[in-house]
Design a protein around this motif. Structure first.
Motif, PDB file in Angstrom:
ATOM      1  N   SER A   1      39.423  59.793  40.595  1.00 23.35           N
ATOM      2  CA  SER A   1      39.818  58.591  41.184  1.00 23.35           C
ATOM      3  C   SER A   1      38.777  57.423  40.812  1.00 23.35           C
ATOM      4  O   SER A   1      39.214  56.214  40.567  1.00 23.35           O
ATOM      5  CB  SER A   1      39.510  58.689  42.893  1.00 23.35           C
TER       6      SER A   1
ATOM      7  N   ASP B   1      39.839  54.600  47.947  1.00 24.67           N
ATOM      8  CA  ASP B   1      41.093  54.957  48.068  1.00 24.67           C
ATOM      9  C   ASP B   1      41.421  56.187  48.845  1.00 24.67           C
ATOM     10  O   ASP B   1      42.359  56.110  49.487  1.00 24.67           O
ATOM     11  CB  ASP B   1      41.778  55.092  46.582  1.00 24.67           C
ATOM     12  N   GLN B   2      40.560  57.050  48.445  1.00 25.79           N
ATOM     13  CA  GLN B   2      41.016  58.475  49.252  1.00 25.79           C
ATOM     14  C   GLN B   2      40.689  58.488  50.386  1.00 25.79           C
ATOM     15  O   GLN B   2      41.450  59.017  51.342  1.00 25.79           O
ATOM     16  CB  GLN B   2      40.099  59.686  48.446  1.00 25.79           C
TER      17      GLN B   2
ATOM     18  N   LYS C   1      43.630  56.776  52.507  1.00 23.51           N
ATOM     19  CA  LYS C   1      44.777  57.690  52.830  1.00 23.51           C
ATOM     20  C   LYS C   1      44.443  58.646  53.951  1.00 23.51           C
ATOM     21  O   LYS C   1      45.375  59.037  54.636  1.00 23.51           O
ATOM     22  CB  LYS C   1      45.063  58.379  51.633  1.00 23.51           C
ATOM     23  N   ASN C   2      43.131  59.031  54.194  1.00 26.19           N
ATOM     24  CA  ASN C   2      42.672  59.983  55.063  1.00 26.19           C
ATOM     25  C   ASN C   2      42.321  59.364  56.611  1.00 26.19           C
ATOM     26  O   ASN C   2      41.899  59.906  57.183  1.00 26.19           O
ATOM     27  CB  ASN C   2      41.615  60.688  54.727  1.00 26.19           C
ATOM     28  N   LYS C   3      42.715  57.955  56.530  1.00 25.28           N
ATOM     29  CA  LYS C   3      42.356  57.161  57.779  1.00 25.28           C
ATOM     30  C   LYS C   3      40.859  57.089  58.256  1.00 25.28           C
ATOM     31  O   LYS C   3      40.623  56.688  59.409  1.00 25.28           O
ATOM     32  CB  LYS C   3      43.041  57.749  58.952  1.00 25.28           C
TER      33      LYS C   3
END
Length: 603
Positions: free
Chosen positions: A255, A575-576, A579-581
């Motif tokens: 990433s 970024d990750q 996506k995982n809130k």
């Protein structure tokens, strides 16, 4: 409409309080017109005296350690030692220190200022650096925030000066670390010495494992890790990286490398495309083409890309020996970035005073003219001065989180309490750059953040810098909003405890023996945990993990099962994490302050 003598007196008091010549206002319309004309007159005077001139070139000299996250350097304190440090600093020729927030604010103000046309950044070795490689000491997220600020500057200037005459330049002798180049890649003109290099090879890291060494010394390490991806204790308990940890590291590294490549490709796309134009096919996506060529260059040539190669493939613009003197802005008004920030702040403060003085709300003016000024004058003037303004307090959570010390949780908690009690502060930004730390210290910070929000009704926004992992994340998970850069390292949620034991074996070769009383034994490392003591140790670790999961679930408004599924110790990039809130928005420090200002104003 005619007014009464009381109305004239009220209007006169307002004008006197505003610092204007005394005038008798005969009607509300004339009163408003007079205030408007007086404002225009003052505006002309202000324009004549403005501190930033058209076609200004902002110069910024930086060196290792000159960009800091927070804190005044020792030379800016008080006392004899501070005075001596200030005197000596005039002779070492080091660039003045500037905080990340001030640097980002200056770049943002310059981007929006049509009087500024050029940004000139020069990297110089720090005093006493010797032959040590020159590095700005920036983390990935810090470099990314500065990179984005320069990209915004370029975009704004291209709109403000459509016929040309604008630009941003970065000059350095040699790039000694790739994050410095990553920052520099946003500039339109990059110059370096012919003997320099660009060490562009991608993000990677290594971890030493000490299990075999500890066994040879007779030391066992008892760990209380409850997450399969948590690698915080693996370098003591494993002889090589476990598979789950390896998978997590690969995911984060990929990433970060994607971010590095995509950002450099975006900023240098024109130059790189020009250098590889012969191999480009019209059916290929231009950005994908540039990224693929950049990855090939990094794999084959990095980290030893010499200046000639770097110029030929579009990584830099110019190779020159003339890296000290600047010939591009001889005809421009040169202003140091620190002086520019000071001038802009003076202008903003003056405009704020003018706005609160010369442009009050019309219905308030009508109330004054009707004779209510005597009772309400001071209250209304305070309202005028605070109109459309919100004060944001910034609290820093830096380094390993401990209960005391220079960056201790006690000082962070005190800063949060001060912000809560200060009536002039409307909201708070917690700037985080920390890998986590002590469990109790992190819970102290978390409790204070909840108090500021719930008891005092002041919004708290978390801004993540390079790292906000483990305890640093749980401590700030209850903030009204969490923002981070795409390259911020966060996550690592969970509990990890380590307890060395059986150190007695280490002393055996020296024929040393120890005897312990039963009362002292549970606190000693000279024995192995067993029986009820071992179960108690594991139970305490489990309880701590459950408490952290519940805290994050409450703060992020998520189900505990959902939090537990991502609280396995794995690290995430921004970024990750989004996506995982775990993160609400991907943006920088100044944007977080702006969000906090709007939230504070509404509150």
């Amino acid at each position: 409409m005619p007014t009464t003598p009381g109305a004239n007196k009220g209007a006169s008091m307002l004008l006197r309080a505003a610092g204007l010549p005394l005038r008798l206002v005969k009607s509300t319309a004339l009163g408003a017109a007079y205030l408007r004309l007086a404002g225009l007159a003052r505006s002309r005077i202000k324009t004549a005296r403005q501190l930033v001139h058209p076609r200004t070139s902002i110069t910024w000299r930086i060196s290792e350690g000159s960009i800091v996250e927070t804190g005044l350097p020792s030379s800016e304190g008080f006392g004899l030692s501070s005075l001596l440090a200030r005197v000596l600093s005039r002779y070492d020729n080091d660039p003045p220190k500037i905080t990340m927030l001030n640097a980002l604010t200056a770049l943002e103000m310059a981007a929006n200022d049509p009087r500024v046309s050029l940004l000139d950044v020069r990297v110089v070795p720090a005093a006493g650096a010797g032959n040590r490689p020159v590095s700005l000491g920036l983390g990935f997220a810090q470099a990314q925030e500065l990179h984005q600020a320069v990209m915004l500057f370029n975009y704004k200037k291209s709109k403000q000066f459509p016929s040309g005459g604008w630009g941003s330049s970065f000059t350095i002798a040699s790039f000694d670390d790739q994050l410095t180049y990553y920052f520099a890649s946003a500039f339109t003109f990059i110059s370096m010495l012919p003997t320099g290099k660009v060490p562009l090879s991608g993000i990677s890291w290594a971890q030493l494992h000490h299990k075999n060494l500890l066994e040879a010394l007779g030391i066992d390490m008892q760990t209380g890790t409850r997450m399969e991806h948590n690698s915080s204790g693996a370098h003591f308990t494993e002889s090589e990286i476990p598979e789950k940890h390896h998978e997590s590291n690969l995911s984060v590294r990929k990433s970060l490398n994607d971010t590095l490549v995509s950002d450099i490709a975006n900023s240098r796309s024109f130059d790189i495309m020009a250098s590889f134009s012969e191999t480009y096919k019209s059916t290929e996506d231009p950005l994908q083409f540039v990224q693929s060529r950049l990855r090939i260059v990094m794999a084959k040539l990095g980290p030893y890309i010499d200046a000639e190669w770097a110029q030929s493939i579009g990584l830099i613009t110019d190779v020159s020996w003339d890296f000290i003197e600047d010939n591009t802005s001889v005809l421009r008004q040169r202003t140091d970035i620190g002086a520019y920030v000071k001038a802009c702040r003076q202008e903003i403060e003056r405009e704020s005073r003018d706005r609160s003085t010369f442009h009050p709300i019309l219905d308030k003016l009508i109330q004054l003219v009707r004779g209510q000024a005597a009772a309400n004058k001071h209250r209304l003037l305070r309202a005028y001065r605070s109109q459309d303004r919100a004060t944001v307090g910034v609290v820093y959570l830096l380094g390993a989180i401990e209960r005391g010390g220079e960056n201790g949780a006690n000082l962070v908690a005190k800063a949060l309490v001060d912000a809560a009690l200060d009536p002039e502060v409307h909201s708070v930004v917690v700037r985080v750059d920390s890998p986590g730390g002590d469990f109790v210290a992190c819970s102290t910070v978390s409790g204070m953040i909840s108090m500021v929000q719930n008891m005092y009704g002041k919004p708290v926004i978390a801004s993540y810098g390079n790292t906000a992992a483990s305890g640093a994340y749980s401590a700030t998970s209850s903030c009204n909003m969490i923002v981070a850069s795409r390259s911020t390292l966060t996550g690592g949620i969970g509990v990890s405890s380590m307890c060395p034991e059986s150190i007695q074996r280490m002393a055996d070769p020296f024929k040393t023996n120890s005897q312990l009383s039963s009362a002292f034994k549970p606190e000693s490392h000279l024995h192995e945990l067993e029986g009820d003591k071992l179960e108690s140790y594991k139970r305490f670790t489990d309880k701590s993990y459950e408490w952290i999961v519940g805290l994050i679930a409450l703060g992020r408004r998520m189900a505990e099962d959902e939090v537990a599924s991502i609280a396995q110790g794995q690290m995430f990039t921004g970024d990750q994490a989004a996506k995982n809130k775990l993160v609400d928005n991907l943006m920088g420090f100044t944007q977080a302050v702006e969000i906090a200002a709007h939230a504070g104003y509404r509150a």
